[in-house]
Design a protein around this motif. Structure first.
Motif, PDB file in Angstrom:
ATOM      1  N   LYS A 355      92.949   4.946 -17.753  1.00  0.00           N
ATOM      2  CA  LYS A 355      92.600   3.937 -18.755  1.00  0.00           C
ATOM      3  C   LYS A 355      91.140   4.092 -19.193  1.00  0.00           C
ATOM      4  CE  LYS A 355      96.068   0.916 -19.374  1.00  0.00           C
ATOM      5  NZ  LYS A 355      96.513   0.399 -20.679  1.00  0.00           N
ATOM      6  N   GLN A 356      90.256   4.370 -18.235  1.00  0.00           N
ATOM      7  CA  GLN A 356      88.853   4.607 -18.583  1.00  0.00           C
ATOM      8  C   GLN A 356      88.734   5.780 -19.547  1.00  0.00           C
ATOM      9  OE1 GLN A 356      87.463   4.703 -14.287  1.00  0.00           O
ATOM     10  NE2 GLN A 356      85.569   4.024 -15.273  1.00  0.00           N
ATOM     11  N   THR A 358      90.679   6.793 -21.806  1.00  0.00           N
ATOM     12  CA  THR A 358      91.101   6.514 -23.183  1.00  0.00           C
ATOM     13  C   THR A 358      89.975   5.902 -24.012  1.00  0.00           C
ATOM     14  OG1 THR A 358      91.927   4.297 -22.614  1.00  0.00           O
ATOM     15  CG2 THR A 358      93.486   6.135 -22.443  1.00  0.00           C
ATOM     16  N   THR A 359      88.942   5.374 -23.363  1.00  0.00           N
ATOM     17  CA  THR A 359      87.842   4.727 -24.093  1.00  0.00           C
ATOM     18  C   THR A 359      86.709   5.698 -24.426  1.00  0.00           C
ATOM     19  OG1 THR A 359      86.557   4.101 -22.108  1.00  0.00           O
ATOM     20  CG2 THR A 359      88.342   2.615 -22.784  1.00  0.00           C
ATOM     21  N   ALA A 438      78.490   1.098 -24.173  1.00  0.00           N
ATOM     22  CA  ALA A 438      79.390   0.346 -25.050  1.00  0.00           C
ATOM     23  C   ALA A 438      78.680  -0.880 -25.619  1.00  0.00           C
ATOM     24  CB  ALA A 438      80.640  -0.074 -24.282  1.00  0.00           C
ATOM     25  N   GLY A 447      86.616  -3.011 -28.915  1.00  0.00           N
ATOM     26  CA  GLY A 447      87.327  -2.036 -28.083  1.00  0.00           C
ATOM     27  C   GLY A 447      87.289  -0.627 -28.611  1.00  0.00           C
ATOM     28  N   GLN A 449      85.843   3.369 -29.388  1.00  0.00           N
ATOM     29  CA  GLN A 449      85.569   4.495 -28.493  1.00  0.00           C
ATOM     30  C   GLN A 449      84.078   4.568 -28.165  1.00  0.00           C
ATOM     31  OE1 GLN A 449      85.526   8.931 -29.615  1.00  0.00           O
ATOM     32  NE2 GLN A 449      87.596   8.654 -28.775  1.00  0.00           N
ATOM     33  N   ASP A 529      90.930  -4.974 -23.076  1.00  0.00           N
ATOM     34  CA  ASP A 529      89.786  -4.257 -23.629  1.00  0.00           C
ATOM     35  C   ASP A 529      88.832  -3.902 -22.488  1.00  0.00           C
ATOM     36  OD1 ASP A 529      87.616  -3.266 -24.961  1.00  0.00           O
ATOM     37  OD2 ASP A 529      87.134  -5.115 -26.051  1.00  0.00           O
ATOM     38  N   ASN A 531      86.127  -2.316 -22.518  1.00  0.00           N
ATOM     39  CA  ASN A 531      84.708  -2.443 -22.875  1.00  0.00           C
ATOM     40  C   ASN A 531      84.182  -3.843 -22.610  1.00  0.00           C
ATOM     41  OD1 ASN A 531      84.808   0.198 -23.694  1.00  0.00           O
ATOM     42  ND2 ASN A 531      84.822  -0.240 -25.896  1.00  0.00           N
TER      43      ASN A 531
END
Length: 585
Positions: A355-356, A358-359, A438, A447, A449, A529, A531
């Protein structure tokens, strides 16, 4: 003289062919048979990790589930995958034997994989596509769609329950514990077996994950299904070369009898002379290819189960060997408990770590790295660490410790536990840095990138692979090595069970922490989210949990007594049987 020739010609560990006939050492077993097991494991791991590595992405992007829900659904399924081996071990040890349990389980496994491929392929079995950033705004999967998808996943889980505890044990059974040369080969078997696992995993975490993210889920799941079918065919092809252990009855029944008999005779006094305890003649065990175990002073309450009181009821009187087998299995439980927490850390690889990813910025030129592909670095790190450990570390430590393994299995596990503390500390600091970037770029609310390369997560993945080389390999070998000869499958299932409980513990901790941190109007640590979340706090909590677990581990190993080497008794067995033969002659 004839006895010595027979012992030299046939295996001494009671192994037979599928018809129950004793096997010649030169015809079956050894690395000749093990190569089929090792190659099977490469393809099977490709199939399993082809599903599990990227499952959280499918649940999020295709079934439109949030962070906590998708992560928990993954860990609950993976937990089931690793818990079902208890049932598989029971069936193998008590009824069907390892080979036939494995074959039947493979059919169930392949059926689940086939159904799963259909569920991701047919439009009627999945919700419509959605491009919303917040998955909460997307249409959810219907009850029927979820039933088919999870039905396939858990059918697959039942199948792995019969394959996982038996495949490594079948491999280890190909080496005679009583033959010095073969015993030496078995010391390296578990390292190379883990090597085969992670080689298949590497393919899944790179090629298959890329196919799923960029080509399609139909091909991405179809290839693992095909790989599983190939692996089963390879295993079956090796059938003429395998040695087999005869089922010895339910280990749970034997252990229950000991506990019940001990409780019913808790007031009975243990005789000073252990020869007065109930035990069968050595020849009885030799005929059945089994092992007699001498009484030990530890866990004396259980010893009372073998004190003679006049009753021959199996729930009132057990042999010394039965008692000692039960002691050996119970003695390992504190060690088992100490592995729950690091198993929870392993569960983060395919959930929150992905999941991390994907950001973060995943681009290398025009190529985009699939987030789940970073798990490939766990594999690479583990492969390199195992080779270095086996080829260099062991040889160096052998000179100092005179131990064939270099260091004890518990020492190896301890090093892995220390690395886990380091992993979560690094993960927490990395996440804190990601969140600060972020916030600096105003990405907390939308949310978006984060302008950081995905490779900032690399240290935690690499360290996880190094930890696996110490902890996971040692754990599998420890529970196999320390289990009684008649309960090897159950012993192997211990190492699987810890991963299962670790995944369930991960689900529990994630849900609990998410709920508690949202109370009284607080924002919470784990949100859809990331972030706006505080995974850095969550990982710091894990680091503290690992440290406390390491202290617990140090306490329990202080009181652990290693099982006596049963192979040392073969000389005694040979001499006693020779003496019996001479007396008859």
């Amino acid at each position: 003289m004839a006895l010595e020739e027979a012992i030299d010609e046939y295996t001494q560990d009671g192994t037979v062919d599928l018809k129950g006939n004793p096997v010649l050492r030169s015809k079956r077993g050894g690395w000749k048979a093990c190569w089929f097991v090792v190659v099977y494991e490469v393809f099977e791991r490709m199939a399993y990790y082809g599903i599990s590595s990227n499952l959280v992405i499918y649940l999020t992007n295709k079934l439109h589930q949030g962070t906590v829900t998708s992560a928990n659904n993954v860990t609950n399924w993976v937990g089931t995958i690793w818990i079902t081996p208890i049932l598989g071990a029971y069936i193998a040890d008590a009824h069907l034997g390892r080979y036939w349990t494995f074959i039947i389980a493979c059919i169930i496994y392949l059926s689940g994989m086939t159904l799963l491929t259909l569920s991701v392929s047919l439009n009627s079995l999945k919700p419509p596509p959605c491009n919303e950033v917040i998955v909460g705004n997307c249409k959810k999967a219907s009850t029927l769609q979820l039933a088919v998808f999870y039905g396939a996943l858990y059918t697959l889980a039942v199948g792995t329950g019969g394959t996982k505890p038996n495949i490594s044990t079948i491999g280890a059974d190909q080496f005679d514990e009583f033959n010095p040369k073969e015993k030496g080969h078995k010391l390296s078997f578990f390292n190379w077996w883990m090597f085969s696992i992670f080689f298949g995993t590497l393919f899944a975490n790179t090629v298959l994950v890329y196919v799923q993210d960029n080509v399609g889920w139909t091909l991405g799941y179809g290839l693992p299904t095909l790989g599983l079918a190939i692996s089963i065919a390879i295993f079956v092809a090796g059938t003429p070369f395998y040695r087999h252990k005869v089922p010895t009855g339910s280990p749970f029944t034997r252990m229950s009898r000991v506990v019940v008999a001990a409780i019913r005779k808790w007031r009975v006094t243990i005789p000073n002379d252990i020869k007065e305890l109930y035990e069968l003649d050595l020849e009885e065990y030799a005929k059945k290819g089994k092992y007699r175990i001498d009484s030990t002073p530890t866990m004396s309450l259980l010893t009372k189960a073998s004190v003679k009181t006049g009753s021959t009821n199996p729930w009132m009187l057990c042999t010394v060997t039965q008692v000692e087998e039960t002691k050996q299995m119970l003695r390992m439980i504190p060690i088992l408990v100490a592995t729950f927490v690091p198993s929870t850390m392993v569960a983060q690889i395919n959930t929150l770590f992905v999941k991390q990813g994907t950001t973060l910025d995943r681009a290398i030129g025009s190529f985009k790295i699939p987030p789940a592909s970073l798990a490939g670095f766990v594999t690479i790190s583990m492969l390199i660490s195992v080779v270095l450990y086996d080829r260099f570390f062991v040889r160096i430590m052998q000179k100092w410790t005179k131990n064939p393994r270099g260091i004890t299995l518990l020492q190896r596990m301890g090093i892995g536990l220390v690395i886990h503390i380091l992993i979560m500390t690094v993960a927490s600091l990395t996440e804190r840095y990601r969140l600060s970037v972020a916030k600096k770029h105003g990405l907390v609310e939308n949310g978006g990138q984060v302008p950081l390369t995905i490779f900032i997560l690399l240290p935690q993945f690499v360290l996880m692979g190094t930890a696996d080389a110490f902890l996971e390999v040692a754990k599998i070998e420890f529970f196999y090595d320390q289990a009684p000869e008649s309960m090897k499958s159950l012993g192997t299932s211990y190492s699987m069970t810890t991963l299962g409980i670790g995944n369930f513990l991960s689900s529990f901790l994630l849900s609990t922490v998410s709920h508690i941190t949202k109370e009284h109007g607080h924002q919470g640590w784990i949100l859809n989210d990331l972030n706006a979340s505080h995974l850095d706090y969550y990982y710091a909590f894990f680091a503290v949990l690992n440290f406390l677990n390491f202290i617990f581990f140090l306490v329990v190993i202080k009181y652990y007594v290693y099982k006596a080497e049963v192979s040392d008794s073969i000389k005694v067995l040979t001499e006693e049987l020779k003496g019996m033969t001479e007396i008859r002659d």
